[in-house]
Enzyme design. Structure first.
Site, PDB file in Angstrom:
ATOM      1  N   ARG A 186       0.883  -1.176   0.000  1.00  0.00           N
ATOM      2  CA  ARG A 186       0.000   0.000   0.000  1.00  0.00           C
ATOM      3  C   ARG A 186       0.913   1.216   0.000  1.00  0.00           C
ATOM      4  NH1 ARG A 186      -5.262   1.341   3.553  1.00  0.00           N
ATOM      5  NH2 ARG A 186      -6.029  -0.084   1.964  1.00  0.00           N
ATOM      6  N   HIS A 197      -7.495   0.917  -6.326  1.00  0.00           N
ATOM      7  CA  HIS A 197      -7.709   0.083  -5.132  1.00  0.00           C
ATOM      8  C   HIS A 197      -8.385  -1.219  -5.606  1.00  0.00           C
ATOM      9  CE1 HIS A 197      -7.881  -1.139  -1.118  1.00  0.00           C
ATOM     10  NE2 HIS A 197      -8.682  -0.254  -0.573  1.00  0.00           N
ATOM     11  N   GLN A 226     -10.160  -3.764  -3.191  1.00  0.00           N
ATOM     12  CA  GLN A 226     -11.438  -3.296  -2.653  1.00  0.00           C
ATOM     13  C   GLN A 226     -12.549  -3.414  -3.697  1.00  0.00           C
ATOM     14  OE1 GLN A 226     -12.226  -2.107   0.643  1.00  0.00           O
ATOM     15  NE2 GLN A 226     -14.218  -2.589  -0.234  1.00  0.00           N
ATOM     16  N   ASP A 282     -17.109   7.213  -1.163  1.00  0.00           N
ATOM     17  CA  ASP A 282     -15.845   7.112  -0.425  1.00  0.00           C
ATOM     18  C   ASP A 282     -15.558   8.494   0.165  1.00  0.00           C
ATOM     19  OD1 ASP A 282     -13.356   6.244   0.500  1.00  0.00           O
ATOM     20  OD2 ASP A 282     -12.389   6.302  -1.474  1.00  0.00           O
ATOM     21  N   CYS A 290     -16.283   1.631   1.065  1.00  0.00           N
ATOM     22  CA  CYS A 290     -15.099   0.809   1.354  1.00  0.00           C
ATOM     23  C   CYS A 290     -14.626   0.981   2.791  1.00  0.00           C
ATOM     24  CB  CYS A 290     -13.987   1.133   0.367  1.00  0.00           C
ATOM     25  SG  CYS A 290     -13.371   2.817   0.467  1.00  0.00           S
ATOM     26  N   ARG A 318     -13.606  -8.482   2.282  1.00  0.00           N
ATOM     27  CA  ARG A 318     -12.190  -8.219   1.975  1.00  0.00           C
ATOM     28  C   ARG A 318     -11.336  -9.436   2.290  1.00  0.00           C
ATOM     29  NH1 ARG A 318      -9.740  -3.287   1.351  1.00  0.00           N
ATOM     30  NH2 ARG A 318      -7.977  -4.650   0.940  1.00  0.00           N
TER      31      ARG A 318
END
Ligand code: CP
Ligand code: NVA
Length: 307
Positions: free
Chosen positions: A100, A127, A130, A223, A263, A291
């Site tokens: 990440r 991402h 996700q 988001d 998310c 996830r």
């Protein structure tokens, strides 16, 4: 065999995705399957994380492997050791690396120099872990990705970009509502449109009006307005994104059986109201658990070199 990386959603072909979703469903039913026995996975974090960190660490454990978490602070990364050097060193110890980080070019650099598979655990641009999870959550709810309308409300950020890539790969009907100046990457938009044209299905529209995007949709996603690394812009963004809150009024415009995805982490009262996030149409908590299952399916897919 060439190593398999998962840097964006497009690294898994449309033919392979159904298998990966099916495997995640199987792993959700039977959590402990030791397909990574004796393997070690490096999880490198240059940004904060709760879900990604814990779901990958638990996932590797449940698959019989061992995860090593390396935060940039406290490692030589924060002291400037080049990513290419880190890649080669970690490849000597570990079977896979998830990272990440900030720019996608850092993920690509790691993948270039690592001799083991690399997973993008979030960059400024994408991402994929996700949005793969979000697609899986949609399939769990509706049994399919087809024939549905998807709305993205808010920032044209990493999540929006991965949704756009998904719209191209799966031929989704995706409508994005983003404020002026916060649109997603236009190159990704045109690539996705090309992909949709080739596939003969899907659409991609961009509006400034959340009501237009949400109307008749089956999946509403949003988001945070300020992503990690944009903390200094938080106040400016709050002003720019006024009117882009996913609230009960907006959800009412969607299909009666619409679901709301986030998310997480969420800022209640900014991009989403508490009653929507905690309400009956929100699948945010299922999505968060998923996830784990998708993460494990991705680990297996890159490890074996075949999704
Ligand atoms: N959704 C997500 O990636 O959460 P974390 O930042 O907590 O990993
Ligand atoms: N867009 C958000 C996603 C967090 C999971 C960020 O990059 O901070």
């Amino acid at each position: 065999m060439k190593k398999r990386d998962f840097l964006t959603l497009g690294d898994v072909s449309t033919e392979e995705w159904p298998q990966l979703f099916a495997r995640a469903a199987e792993l959700k039913q039977h959590r402990s399957q030791k397909t990574l026995a004796g393997k070690t996975v490096a999880l490198v974090f240059e940004k904060a994380s709760t879900r990604t960190r814990v779901s990958f660490e638990v996932g590797v454990y449940e698959l019989g492997g061992h995860a090593v978490v390396l935060n940039s602070q406290g490692s030589q990364i924060a002291r400037g050791e080049p990513i290419a050097d880190t890649a080669r060193v970690l490849s000597g110890y570990c079977s896979m690396i998830a990272i990440r980080t900030f720019g996608q070019e850092r993920v690509a650099e790691l993948a270039k120099w690592a001799s083991v598979p690399v997973i993008n655990a979030l960059s400024d641009q994408h991402h994929p872990c996700q949005v793969a999870t979000d697609l899986f959550t949609v399939i769990e709810k509706f049994g399919t990705l087809d024939g549905l309308r998807y709305a993205w409300i808010g920032d044209g950020n990493n999540m929006a970009n991965s949704w756009i890539e998904a719209a191209g790969l799966f031929g989704l009907e995706l409508a994005l509502a983003c404020p002026d100046g916060f649109a997603p990457d236009p190159l990704l938009m045109s690539a996705a449109r090309e992909n949709q044209k080739r596939r003969g299905k899907g659409s991609l529209t961009l509006t400034h009006d959340p009501k237009v995007a949400a109307s008749g949709s089956h999946v509403i996603s949003t988001d945070v307005w300020a992503s990690m690394g944009q903390e200094d812009e938080a106040e400016l963004r709050k002003r720019a994104f006024a009117g882009y809150c996913v609230d009960a009024g907006l959800v009412q415009r969607a299909a009666p059986d619409a679901i709301v995805l986030h998310c997480l982490p969420a800022h209640r009262g900014e991009e989403i109201t508490g009653d929507v996030l905690d309400g009956a149409q929100s699948l945010a908590w299922v999505q968060a658990e998923n996830r784990l299952h998708i993460g494990k399916a991705i680990l297996e897919a890159v490890r074996s070199g075949a999704a």
